[in-house]
Design a protein around this motif. Structure first.
Motif, short mmCIF file in Angstrom:
data_model
loop_
_atom_site.label_atom_id
_atom_site.label_comp_id
_atom_site.label_asym_id
_atom_site.label_seq_id
_atom_site.Cartn_x
_atom_site.Cartn_y
_atom_site.Cartn_z
N UNK A 1 -35.81 21.95 -11.60
CA UNK A 1 -35.93 20.41 -11.08
C UNK A 1 -36.96 20.43 -10.04
N UNK B 1 -35.54 23.91 -7.26
CA UNK B 1 -34.28 24.79 -7.58
C UNK B 1 -34.50 24.74 -9.07
N UNK C 1 -29.67 27.04 -8.95
CA UNK C 1 -28.78 26.52 -7.77
C UNK C 1 -29.62 27.07 -6.63
N UNK C 2 -29.52 26.30 -5.60
CA UNK C 2 -30.31 26.68 -4.30
C UNK C 2 -29.32 27.97 -3.97
N UNK C 3 -28.21 27.72 -3.78
CA UNK C 3 -27.26 28.68 -3.12
C UNK C 3 -27.36 30.10 -3.88
N UNK C 4 -27.28 29.90 -5.02
CA UNK C 4 -27.47 31.40 -6.01
C UNK C 4 -28.79 32.03 -6.05
N UNK D 1 -18.25 24.51 7.54
CA UNK D 1 -19.07 24.60 6.20
C UNK D 1 -19.98 23.03 6.27
N UNK D 2 -19.48 22.24 7.33
CA UNK D 2 -20.26 21.03 7.14
C UNK D 2 -21.76 21.03 7.59
N UNK D 3 -22.74 20.57 6.71
CA UNK D 3 -24.20 20.86 7.06
C UNK D 3 -24.53 19.93 8.09
N UNK E 1 -27.26 18.07 9.65
CA UNK E 1 -28.55 17.54 8.97
C UNK E 1 -29.70 17.20 10.17
N UNK F 1 -26.51 25.03 4.97
CA UNK F 1 -25.70 25.97 4.76
C UNK F 1 -26.11 27.54 4.85
N UNK G 1 -20.11 14.86 13.54
CA UNK G 1 -20.34 14.54 11.97
C UNK G 1 -19.16 13.78 11.43
N UNK G 2 -19.31 12.49 11.17
CA UNK G 2 -18.30 11.46 10.63
C UNK G 2 -16.96 11.45 11.60
#
Lengths: 368, 127
Positions: A19, A31, A34-37, A295-297, A299, A320, A346-347
């Protein structure tokens, strides 16, 4: 609208399902899969990064050492042929122009690696600062491509392609050699916290080298890795990214890089007076690293709140961590608030920042 | 190339609806949406019992890249949320129409799903 710049491997990336996005005016793979993989693959086996967009500058001549030691904050006199030095270079007010690697090839022969997003600025700055020194500055970015192999299997993969004895190249050392017939500066450096190599080679040979590394590496579990994983890996390792943890407004001392600022190296350097003052008076702000247990990033640009809920700073980087399975990041906060409770909203939910002295994971860079 | 199952209905905001025929429906986000988002790291869902209006924000999906609101494609009451997504939000990436489902609703108006885009119309919208 000007077109994006391309590295020699742009079509290679597209062919492998990358991508492609705009990074600092370059068309780069963020990527493949997948960024995480890809991140996990680097920590588990190895990843192959195209970082050819980075810049290269040669500094040669009898005045090279004197000039470079005036230009950067770290002590260039410590170098000997085959050794690499990491250093910021500062403005007179102590803010950072860029962070870079300084390679000593021979007496009077140095090679600099600078950030892609700062190439034009850095080359102009270096040339300006060089006035009065007996040096020749040559911009070589277009001549070089740069591939990085990072991870526990990196040494085995690279060794399989070269007769150079890699166990003789220690961390932050480099040597000339050939890999798959391609002439390379083999540098035991990297931006992930893992063992690995950065391979500077002629731009025209990039395709051949990339194909050879991929073929040699796949049996080891090597994966093509993009800039997305590069960012989460460096943040886990606690490494600064120019424009985030170090900027024209964030000095190396504020950023926690005091070890790269050799105020006593015996020569004046750009920014020294300002950095001495900052050291003596204490900096009003500092860069901290944090994790959240959630787990909420968190930013970049998110306000950081102090003990009484008032903003005391902002987040610089956040992602993350696939290894810790929680959000990690960095922030610039007032020095006064850094010892108290810090949180982010966060929100509508207040999440506490747990301060961490980086790295977030154990660094397994080469110990040779 | 995004997958667009023929038996679902779609909102322009990339949520899909699968009507069970018994007054309930399952809701998730499309293959196109999960691909645009990239690695999904967190999914925030409403509580069971929550009442949603059509077009109302019912949650948030976060990826490494950004956070995006989730919009209820039809009105209804939340009767179930996918328990897997708390520990494995990446399921939305790998199985957006199956294991990555997000909500089950008791729908207010059984015909409301028909007002949404069918597969052909959604494919055109994302082309």
């Amino acid at each position: 609208m000007s077109e994006l710049k391309r590295t020699p491997l742009r079509d290679f990336h597209a062919a492998h399902g990358a991508r492609l996005v705009d990074f600092a005016g370059w068309e780069m793979p963020v990527q493949y899969r997948s960024i995480l993989e890809e991140h996990k693959a680097v920590r588990r086996t190895a990843g192959l990064f195209d970082v050819s967009h980075m810049g290269e500058v040669e500094v040669k001549g009898p005045g090279a050492l004197g000039f470079l030691n005036h230009l950067v904050t770290n002590d260039v006199a410590k170098l000997f042929p085959g050794r690499v030095l990491y250093s910021p270079m500062c403005y007179p007010n102590g803010g950072v122009v860029d962070d870079l690697l300084v390679y000593m090839r021979a007496p009077e022969d140095y090679f600099l690696c600078i950030n892609a997003g700062n190439i034009d600025k850095d080359v102009a700055w270096i040339n300006e600062q060089a006035k009065g020194f007996e040096v020749t500055i040559t911009h070589r970015s277009d001549d070089y491509a740069l591939l990085a192999v990072q991870g526990p299997a990196a040494c085995a993969i690279v060794q399989s392609l070269t007769g150079a004895k890699l166990d003789r190249i220690g961390y932050y050392h480099f040597a000339e050699g050939t890999l798959a017939g391609v002439q390379c500066m083999i540098s035991r450096t990297g931006y992930t916290g893992e063992d690995g190599f950065e391979l500077y080679h002629p731009a025209g040979d990039a395709q051949v080298l990339a194909e050879a590394l991929l073929a040699a590496g796949v049996p080891f579990g090597l994966e093509l890795t993009g800039l997305g994983a590069r960012d989460s890996l460096r943040l886990e390792a606690g490494y600064p990214l120019y424009g985030h943890e170090i900027t024209a407004d964030i000095s190396p001392l504020t950023a926690g890089l005091g070890w790269t600022v050799k105020l006593d190296k015996g020569v004046d350097f750009v920014g020294r007076d300002a950095l001495v003052a900052e050291k003596n008076n204490g900096a009003p702000n500092k860069v901290i690293f944090f994790k959240t247990g959630d787990r909420r990033i968190v930013r970049a640009e998110t306000p950081v709140l102090g003990a009484d809920g008032v903003a005391v700073g902002k987040v610089l980087s956040g992602t993350l961590s696939p290894v810790l399975n929680e959000a990690i990041g960095s922030a610039l906060v007032t020095t006064a608030s850094s010892t108290g409770a810090l949180s982010v909203d966060i929100r509508g939910t207040l999440i506490n920042l747990q301060l961490v002295k980086p790295p977030f994971v154990q660094l397994k860079k080469s110990s040779t | 190339m995004s997958t667009v199952p023929a038996d679902l209905r779609y909102a322009k905001s990339h949520e899909w609806v699968k009507s069970a025929g018994d007054g309930t429906a399952t809701i998730g986000i499309t293959d196109y949406a999960q691909n645009s988002l990239g690695d999904i790291t967190y999914v925030q869902l409403p509580k069971v019992g929550a009442s949603l209006a059509a077009g109302q924000v019912f949650g948030v999906v976060e990826s490494v890249k950004a956070a995006s609101d989730l919009y209820a494609p039809v009105a209804g009451e939340v009767i179930a949320i996918n328990p897997v997504l708390d520990s494995a939000p990446e399921t939305v990436n790998s199985a957006p129409y199956d294991g990555g489902w997000m909500l089950k609703l008791k729908i207010v108006d059984a015909a409301s799903a028909n007002a949404l885009l069918d597969a052909a119309a959604y494919e055109k919208a994302i082309a």
